[in-house]
Each structure stands twice: as C-alpha cells, then as structure tokens.
Motif scaffolding. Structure first.
Motif, mmCIF file in Angstrom:
data_model
loop_
_atom_site.group_PDB
_atom_site.id
_atom_site.type_symbol
_atom_site.label_atom_id
_atom_site.label_comp_id
_atom_site.label_asym_id
_atom_site.label_seq_id
_atom_site.Cartn_x
_atom_site.Cartn_y
_atom_site.Cartn_z
ATOM 1 N N ASP A 59 0.830 -1.203 0.000
ATOM 2 C CA ASP A 59 0.000 0.000 0.000
ATOM 3 C C ASP A 59 0.866 1.255 0.000
ATOM 4 N N LYS A 106 -4.410 7.632 1.040
ATOM 5 C CA LYS A 106 -4.708 6.290 1.549
ATOM 6 C C LYS A 106 -4.978 5.403 0.344
ATOM 7 N N GLU A 117 -5.812 1.328 -0.988
ATOM 8 C CA GLU A 117 -6.162 -0.063 -0.739
ATOM 9 C C GLU A 117 -5.725 -0.820 -1.977
ATOM 10 N N THR A 173 3.367 10.711 1.518
ATOM 11 C CA THR A 173 2.115 9.964 1.657
ATOM 12 C C THR A 173 1.072 10.702 2.495
ATOM 13 N N GLU A 177 0.859 4.569 -2.334
ATOM 14 C CA GLU A 177 0.620 5.860 -1.696
ATOM 15 C C GLU A 177 1.703 6.874 -2.069
#
Length: 156
Positions: free
Chosen positions: A38, A86, A88, A82, A42
């Motif tokens: 992730d 966010k 996923e 970052t 990001e």
C-alpha cells in the motif's frame, strides 16, 4: 531427437524423460508472484498529485501539523509524500483516497480532474494495477495572505 541428444545439443530438459519440456518454457508471469505494498502506491499517488498545478498541499490542517512535528523527530517520515493519501491495494486493482488543499483562485473541479488523471496514469504505468477509483476531498483553500501552517525550522 532423444532426450539425451537434446541435452547434448545444449538444451536442458525438465520434467520426466520424454516430456520434451525445456527449462524456461511457459508464461513468464507464471514463474512467481509480485506484490505491491500500500505504501508504494501511496508514494506514487502523493508524488503524482503534488505535480498538478493548483495543489498547494496534501492532507488536512491537522495531519499537516502532525506531519511537521513527525518530520522533526529522528527516524520520522521525512518525505511527507504519503500525507493525505490512503491506498487499498489488491492483487490487480487499487482504490485511492486523497485529501488536498488547493490554491485560491483555481477551479477546484479542474484541479481535482487533473489530479485524478495524473494519479491514474502514474499508478497504472508504474505498478500495472488498475485504478478503480480516486476519491478526492478538498479540505482547504490556501489564501494568498495566509502563512503556511508548517513553521520554519529554527536551524538551517
């Protein structure tokens, strides 16, 4: 040509004798698995969003303040790339949430569209993942006479 003759000709075989399979045959994608964290997505997203004209900062005022403090702590995330992002990440797809601060006077819808396009292009090009959605929350507008919330460091 028998298997022994094939091996003598310099071509390694694998599997049971007589199968005729040579080492290295098959789909390259079937020879292992690649996972992308992730945090990687990001960082790509943060860099791509910051490249868009009209984006002043990423994250809410609170996250930027905490980020400024965290940047001064040894071992803290110095990049801040970052902040306000966010991701996923699945096996083949990713969904992204961004929080941005825009410059006063720009068209928020145009900036959001430009951010969305730049982020999708960068993430898909660099990771091969399909970006299924990019949600953008505009948390503030930077006025010309406002000072940045991140104070100047005391030591230069």
């Amino acid at each position: 040509m028998t298997d022994m003759e094939t091996q003598r000709a310099g071509q390694d075989t694998i599997g049971a004798p007589g199968t005729g399979k040579r080492r290295g045959e098959g789909e390259p994608g079937a020879r292992g698995r690649t996972t992308i964290a992730d945090g990687v997505v990001e960082k790509i997203t943060g860099m791509a969003a910051r490249d868009v004209a009209g984006v002043h900062a990423m994250g809410s005022g609170v996250s930027r303040t905490f980020g400024a403090v965290r940047d001064r702590v040894p071992g803290g995330d110095r990049s801040g790339v970052t902040r306000g992002v966010k991701a996923e990440v699945g096996e083949k797809q990713t969904a992204l949430d961004l929080e941005i601060v825009v410059e006063y006077g720009v068209s928020i819808s145009d900036v959001a569209q430009d951010v969305r396009e730049n982020v999708v292009n960068a993430v898909e090009r660099m990771t091969g993942l399909e970006v299924v959605e990019v949600n953008i929350a505009v948390s503030d507008v930077k006025l010309p006479d406002e000072e940045d919330e991140e104070p100047e460091p005391r030591i230069k």
